[in-house]
Design an enzyme around this catalytic site. Structure first.
Site, PDB file in Angstrom:
ATOM      1  N   LYS A 108      -4.812   0.630   7.366  1.00 48.71           N
ATOM      2  CA  LYS A 108      -4.096  -0.147   6.338  1.00 48.71           C
ATOM      3  C   LYS A 108      -2.820  -0.777   6.907  1.00 48.71           C
ATOM      4  O   LYS A 108      -2.557  -1.944   6.694  1.00 48.71           O
ATOM      5  CB  LYS A 108      -3.718   0.741   5.132  1.00 48.71           C
ATOM      6  CG  LYS A 108      -4.902   1.333   4.403  1.00 48.71           C
ATOM      7  CD  LYS A 108      -4.481   2.126   3.169  1.00 48.71           C
ATOM      8  CE  LYS A 108      -3.664   3.369   3.467  1.00 48.71           C
ATOM      9  NZ  LYS A 108      -4.379   4.410   4.211  1.00 48.71           N
TER      10      LYS A 108
ATOM     11  N   ARG B 236      -1.681   5.607  -4.903  1.00 48.47           N
ATOM     12  CA  ARG B 236      -2.462   6.662  -4.265  1.00 48.47           C
ATOM     13  C   ARG B 236      -3.006   7.669  -5.273  1.00 48.47           C
ATOM     14  O   ARG B 236      -3.677   8.616  -4.875  1.00 48.47           O
ATOM     15  CB  ARG B 236      -1.565   7.406  -3.289  1.00 48.47           C
ATOM     16  CG  ARG B 236      -1.855   7.095  -1.819  1.00 48.47           C
ATOM     17  CD  ARG B 236      -0.880   7.910  -1.033  1.00 48.47           C
ATOM     18  NE  ARG B 236      -1.182   8.144   0.318  1.00 48.47           N
ATOM     19  CZ  ARG B 236      -0.670   7.482   1.343  1.00 48.47           C
ATOM     20  NH1 ARG B 236       0.063   6.426   1.146  1.00 48.47           N
ATOM     21  NH2 ARG B 236      -0.918   7.870   2.560  1.00 48.47           N
TER      22      ARG B 236
ATOM     23  N   ARG C 299      -4.046  15.805   4.702  1.00 47.94           N
ATOM     24  CA  ARG C 299      -3.944  14.437   4.176  1.00 47.94           C
ATOM     25  C   ARG C 299      -5.322  13.889   3.793  1.00 47.94           C
ATOM     26  O   ARG C 299      -5.479  13.199   2.794  1.00 47.94           O
ATOM     27  CB  ARG C 299      -3.290  13.512   5.216  1.00 47.94           C
ATOM     28  CG  ARG C 299      -1.776  13.695   5.252  1.00 47.94           C
ATOM     29  CD  ARG C 299      -1.164  13.123   6.509  1.00 47.94           C
ATOM     30  NE  ARG C 299      -1.281  11.690   6.607  1.00 47.94           N
ATOM     31  CZ  ARG C 299      -1.265  11.014   7.753  1.00 47.94           C
ATOM     32  NH1 ARG C 299      -1.150  11.645   8.905  1.00 47.94           N
ATOM     33  NH2 ARG C 299      -1.362   9.710   7.763  1.00 47.94           N
TER      34      ARG C 299
ATOM     35  N   ARG D 283      -2.822   7.781  17.383  1.00 52.17           N
ATOM     36  CA  ARG D 283      -1.866   6.787  16.873  1.00 52.17           C
ATOM     37  C   ARG D 283      -0.440   7.169  17.267  1.00 52.17           C
ATOM     38  O   ARG D 283      -0.068   8.330  17.259  1.00 52.17           O
ATOM     39  CB  ARG D 283      -1.970   6.714  15.348  1.00 52.17           C
ATOM     40  CG  ARG D 283      -0.932   5.801  14.724  1.00 52.17           C
ATOM     41  CD  ARG D 283      -1.333   5.361  13.364  1.00 52.17           C
ATOM     42  NE  ARG D 283      -1.185   6.397  12.370  1.00 52.17           N
ATOM     43  CZ  ARG D 283      -1.489   6.215  11.083  1.00 52.17           C
ATOM     44  NH1 ARG D 283      -1.980   5.066  10.674  1.00 52.17           N
ATOM     45  NH2 ARG D 283      -1.328   7.180  10.223  1.00 52.17           N
TER      46      ARG D 283
ATOM     47  N   ARG E 228       3.947  10.670  14.704  1.00 55.19           N
ATOM     48  CA  ARG E 228       4.556  11.021  13.421  1.00 55.19           C
ATOM     49  C   ARG E 228       4.500  12.530  13.190  1.00 55.19           C
ATOM     50  O   ARG E 228       3.582  13.199  13.643  1.00 55.19           O
ATOM     51  CB  ARG E 228       3.799  10.308  12.284  1.00 55.19           C
ATOM     52  CG  ARG E 228       4.203   8.877  12.122  1.00 55.19           C
ATOM     53  CD  ARG E 228       3.286   8.075  11.233  1.00 55.19           C
ATOM     54  NE  ARG E 228       2.797   8.738  10.037  1.00 55.19           N
ATOM     55  CZ  ARG E 228       2.081   8.113   9.101  1.00 55.19           C
ATOM     56  NH1 ARG E 228       1.795   6.829   9.227  1.00 55.19           N
ATOM     57  NH2 ARG E 228       1.642   8.757   8.046  1.00 55.19           N
TER      58      ARG E 228
END
Ligand code: AMP
Length: 217
Positions: free
Chosen positions: A13, A88, A173, A127, A162
């Site tokens: 996203k 969300r 998550r 990532r 992160r």
């Protein structure tokens, strides 16, 4: 363009929102980016949000709605917006509908980005994100690494993993996504706004989204 990008953590996203916003001048509004900045700056919001985020949980709806009500009223949103990571939950979606109605704004589409779970897991573990709050450019150590020395190609700040990208937080998550966010697919399908788009190669995904009949606000 006024769209929502929906999809699992790691589906792309943020990457797609940044590419679209660079091309057409719409603002990318990422609740995750706003919250990470608040955590870094140790604001009241950041202090409240940090524990939820570190554990992979969702930040309570009322805090998110406060952020979004303020953000959507800002003048740069008149050029159009790409909502990345919001809504969300069903209550967030309902409150967003009421807010947009009040503002006399229609959404073009809700784009549901899709990719196989093994690709999503691989993306989440590889990532890396620029630590500069006003940049937060996204990298991938395998196929889109940062510049030499692990710094951002755009702003030169350090590129880091992160805090919520530990294996435990990632699995939480994804569980929460399935419980609380995936029901939005049915919600927006019923409203006639949903479009499913494959998210494997960023340039193809961007082209597929641009091919829809989207307003030029
Ligand atoms: P993201 O960068 O979109 O993956 O968001 C990172 C984290 O911020 C999420 O795991 C949540 O803890 C929090 N967050 C971001 N957007 C929302 C939202 N719309 N509702 C609740 N929590 C959110």
């Amino acid at each position: 363009m006024r769209i929502i990008l929906l999809g699992s953590p790691g589906v792309g996203k943020g990457t797609i929102a940044k590419l679209l916003s660079r091309e057409n001048g719409c603002v990318q509004i990422s609740t995750g980016d706003i919250l990470r900045t608040a955590v870094k700056d140790v604001t009241k919001l950041g202090i409240k949000a940090k524990e939820y985020m570190d554990n992979g949980n969702l930040v309570p709806d009322h805090l998110i709605m406060e952020i979004m009500e303020e953000r959507l009223m800002q003048s740069d949103c008149r050029k159009g917006f790409i909502l990345d990571g919001f809504p969300r939950t069903i209550p967030q979606a309902q409150q967003l509908s009421a807010l947009l109605e009040k503002m006399n704004i229609n959404l073009d589409y809700v784009i549901n980005l899709e990719a196989p779970m093994e690709i999503i897991l691989e993306r989440l573990t590889t990532r890396r994100t620029c630590c500069n709050s006003s940049c937060q450019e996204i990298y991938n150590i395998k196929n889109n690494p940062p510049a030499e020395g692990g710094v951002c190609k755009i702003c030169g700040h350090k590129v880091v993993q992160r805090d919520d990208e530990t294996p435990e937080a990632i699995s939480e998550r994804i569980k929460i996504y399935n419980q609380k966010t995936a029901p939005l697919i049915g919600y927006y399908a019923k409203e006639g706004l949903l479009r499913n788009v494959e998210s494997l190669h960023a340039s193809e995904t961007v082209s597929a989204i641009k091919a829809f009949n989207i307003s030029e606000v």
